[in-house]
Structures are given as structure tokens and as C-alpha cells.
Design an enzyme around this catalytic site. Structure first.
Site, PDB file in Angstrom:
ATOM      1  N   LYS A  46      -5.992   3.815  -5.452  1.00  0.00           N
ATOM      2  CA  LYS A  46      -6.755   3.432  -3.847  1.00  0.00           C
ATOM      3  C   LYS A  46      -5.305   3.433  -2.936  1.00  0.00           C
ATOM      4  O   LYS A  46      -4.585   1.948  -2.419  1.00  0.00           O
ATOM      5  CB  LYS A  46      -7.188   2.165  -3.705  1.00  0.00           C
ATOM      6  CG  LYS A  46      -8.382   1.832  -4.519  1.00  0.00           C
ATOM      7  CD  LYS A  46      -8.776   0.345  -4.152  1.00  0.00           C
ATOM      8  CE  LYS A  46     -10.090   0.158  -4.303  1.00  0.00           C
ATOM      9  NZ  LYS A  46     -11.125   0.531  -4.338  1.00  0.00           N
ATOM     10  N   GLU A  94     -16.716   6.607   4.724  1.00  0.00           N
ATOM     11  CA  GLU A  94     -15.471   6.217   5.773  1.00  0.00           C
ATOM     12  C   GLU A  94     -15.974   7.084   6.580  1.00  0.00           C
ATOM     13  O   GLU A  94     -16.334   8.180   6.693  1.00  0.00           O
ATOM     14  CB  GLU A  94     -14.568   5.817   5.059  1.00  0.00           C
ATOM     15  CG  GLU A  94     -13.837   6.743   5.142  1.00  0.00           C
ATOM     16  CD  GLU A  94     -12.024   6.833   4.447  1.00  0.00           C
ATOM     17  OE1 GLU A  94     -11.180   7.519   3.462  1.00  0.00           O
ATOM     18  OE2 GLU A  94     -10.995   5.319   4.672  1.00  0.00           O
ATOM     19  N   ARG A 151       0.754  -1.342   0.067  1.00  0.00           N
ATOM     20  CA  ARG A 151      -0.234   0.562   0.189  1.00  0.00           C
ATOM     21  C   ARG A 151       1.374   1.415   0.086  1.00  0.00           C
ATOM     22  O   ARG A 151       0.955   2.435  -0.835  1.00  0.00           O
ATOM     23  CB  ARG A 151      -0.812   0.280   0.746  1.00  0.00           C
ATOM     24  CG  ARG A 151      -1.984   1.375   0.812  1.00  0.00           C
ATOM     25  CD  ARG A 151      -3.074   0.986   2.174  1.00  0.00           C
ATOM     26  NE  ARG A 151      -2.028   0.997   3.464  1.00  0.00           N
ATOM     27  CZ  ARG A 151      -2.902   0.843   4.526  1.00  0.00           C
ATOM     28  NH1 ARG A 151      -4.940   0.208   4.660  1.00  0.00           N
ATOM     29  NH2 ARG A 151      -3.046   0.765   5.864  1.00  0.00           N
TER      30      ARG A 151
END
Length: 340
Positions: free
Chosen positions: A183, A219, A81
């Protein structure tokens, strides 16, 4: 550092550790990296991170398990990530294998402050990278520093796993934690005003909706959502603008493959959350925190059946995931990196 820490009453905050890991990128390559006792960062006033916010970070934890080992949970996904974040920000990727090696080195160097098993505390790791050389004009830096520091922490929300309250704010974040289809985890600063305002109003966090229609749940400022429907289905919002949470991904796997529950990753309309039986926030820091109420302009739009304790399925998810992390339950292959 003073190792006489009251582990049971430790909050989620910064305690300076003895060692941190540092590696510098210059002339197109990373150096070998070192462990350092110096907690200070010295950079030019025109450094890329200060002028154009060219920086990214990760978060993961080290745990002391039931059998006495010290482990990290899925650090390979944090490495990937962060590499995605670097590509999105035109920063040089810190090699994923070296990321895991650095994690291992810094945890071993600070092994004495990995909290004891059963204390409820963990060792939080903060890998981060920033443009370090002087830059004027909107362009990428040419030199970077990658660092990891560690700090022992207690629960993210005060009161541990006691249910918390959320509100739907009148305003959106100016920028999401995610970056569309890339992402990658990027920026929390644009949510700070909203979270301070929420705290001033008596709420623990915000429930952010999609900025285009304000009809879909996304979120919070620092965590993802998990919902449970009346038929016991575990649901999480699907969106290209939310952080791809490693904890959420792990919880959905646990729900389906360890607990045999039906799972769905889909768009979640704010109008339907009143019909859910459970709601929780998930993330590295929070792990899984139950939500008691969600309020939209003084109107309750979600109220848990039990506003004092975790819901039945939320507790099963929490117990199973933390059981895997702490060595009480056998982990899926590749989830646990043993440090010592």
C-alpha cells in the site's frame, strides 16, 4: 518571487517558490539537509531515477486558518506512506520525524506565499525522493536525494467543486497507483495516456475497474472514490491495488465520528453504482469533487440527482473536512500540525 498573486483565480499548477528543502543520502546515511534557492536538479545521465524510475513522491498542503495560524493536515501519515514507498522500492527511508521537520522548515521559509484564509487557495507541498547516482544494470542506486518544493495552488478541477464527468475506459492502467499489500503510492505515468484520452473525449477523469475481472470499482488516475447509498451509507472501495488515500481515510472517519453516518469499506461492483445517490472523488489535490455522471461506452451508468451541485452528504463531508483543515471546526487529536 512575485507575491502579487490573484488567489481567487489561481489554478492547480506550478509556481516556483523561493525556497525548497534538500537532503542527500550517501555512504549509508542522510546528511543534515538544507534550504536552497536553486530550483534545478543536476544529476548524471545514468542516474537510477532516469534509467530505472527509482523514485517516489508524496503530496500534502499547508493552510492559513481562520485564527491566522499556518497548519498542515496529518503530515505524519504522509511521512509513513513515503516510508512504505521507499521500502517497496529498495530506497533508504527518510526518517519520519525528519520528514515532518522538513515540512515545517520549508513552509516557514515560504510563509509569505501561504494563501490567505477564505481565498480557496492553498500551499501544495511535494516531497519526493530519487536515485541520484549513476547505475547501469537493474539494481538499486546507492545515493539518493530527498527534496520538498512548494507551490500555491487553486482547485484541482476547474470550476472548484462543480460536479465532473467520468468515463470507464477501454483499457486499464499498465500499473496501479498502489502496490498490493504494501500500500505505497508509486507511479502515475502509466495512467497519463488514459487521462489524455479521456480529456480528448470530453471527460474529466476515468473510472478504473479491477484488472482481473473488470467488475469492481477501484479509483481514478489521481483520486479515490466515495459513494453514498440510498440509505445514506458512505461507501468506499476496498482493494489492495489502490492508493491508501489520507483524505479518504479522514473522510470516512469524519462520516462516522463527526456526522454519525454509517460507513463501509468494501468491494464495490460497477453494476451497483447506478443505485447510489452520490459519487465523489477524494484526494489531497481534489479534496472532494462531486461526480455528475459516469459513462461506459456512451451509456450512463451513474447520474447524480443534482448534476449541478454537490449532493447533501457529500457537501456535509466536504464542509466538515475543510472546516477542520481551515480551523473552523475542532480537529481530532493529532490531525493538525501548527507551523506558525
Amino acid at each position: 518571487m512575485d507575491k502579487n498573486i490573484d488567489w481567487a483565480n489561481l489554478g492547480f499548477g506550478y509556481i516556483q517558490s523561493e525556497y525548497r528543502y534538500i537532503s542527500n543520502f550517501k555512504d549509508g546515511k542522510w546528511d543534515d539537509g538544507v534550504l536552497s534557492t536553486d530550483a534545478n536538479v543536476t544529476i548524471n545521465e545514468s542516474a537510477g531515477v532516469l534509467q530505472y524510475a527509482q523514485t517516489c513522491f508524496e503530496g500534502l498542503k499547508a493552510y492559513r486558518t481562520k485564527d491566522g495560524n499556518v497548519v498542515c493536515f496529518r503530515p505524519d501519515l504522509n511521512a509513513k506512506r513515503m516510508a512504505d514507498s521507499c521500502r517497496r522500492l529498495e530506497m533508504p527511508v527518510f526518517p519520519e520525524d525528519r520528514f515532518i521537520e522538513a515540512v515545517e522548515k520549508v513552509v516557514k521559509a515560504n510563509i509569505d506565499i501561504v494563501p490567505p484564509y477564505g481565498s480557496g487557495a492553498t500551499l501544495y507541498l511535494r516531497p519526493y525522493m530519487f536515485g541520484s547516482n549513476a547505475v547501469i544494470g537493474v539494481k538499486p542506486a546507492t545515493e539518493y536525494q530527498f527534496r520538498i518544493f512548494v507551490t500555491p495552488v487553486g482547485p484541482y478541477f476547474k470550476g472548484g467543486v462543480k460536479p465532473i464527468t467520468l468515463r470507464v475506459p477501454d483499457f486499464d492502467r499498465a500499473a496501479p497507483r498502489g502496490t498490493g499489500h504494501v500500500k505505497a503510492g508509486l507511479n502515475y505515468a502509466m495512467s497519463l495516456h488514459a487521462i489524455v484520452d479521456a480529456h480528448n473525449q470530453g471527460y474529466n477523469e476515468n473510472m478504473y475497474l479491477d484488472s482481473a475481472t473488470r467488475t469492481k470499482v477501484e479509483e481514478t488516475g489521481g483520486a479515490n472514490f466515495i459513494f453514498v447509498s440510498k440509505d445514506g451509507t458512505v461507501i468506499t472501495p476496498k482493494s489492495d491495488t489502490i492508493l491508501p488515500s489520507i483524505t479518504r481515510r479522514s473522510l470516512m472517519y469524519v462520516a462516522e465520528h463527526c456526522l454519525g453516518l454509517k460507513t463501509e469499506e468494501r468491494e464495490v461492483l460497477v453494476d451497483e453504482i447506478k443505485d447510489f445517490t452520490e459519487c465523489a472523488l477524494c484526494g489531497t489535490a481534489a479534496v472532494l469533487s462531486p461526480v455528475a455522471r459516469v459513462v461506459d461506452h456512451s451509456k450512463d451508468i451513474f447520474v447524480a440527482k443534482d448534476t449541478e451541485n454537490m449532493g447533501e452528504i457529500t457537501k456535509k463531508l466536504y464542509d466538515t473536512l475543510t472546516g477542520i483543515q481551515m480551523g473552523r471546526i475542532e480537529a481530532p487529536n493529532g490531525w493538525i500540525k501548527v507551523i506558525q
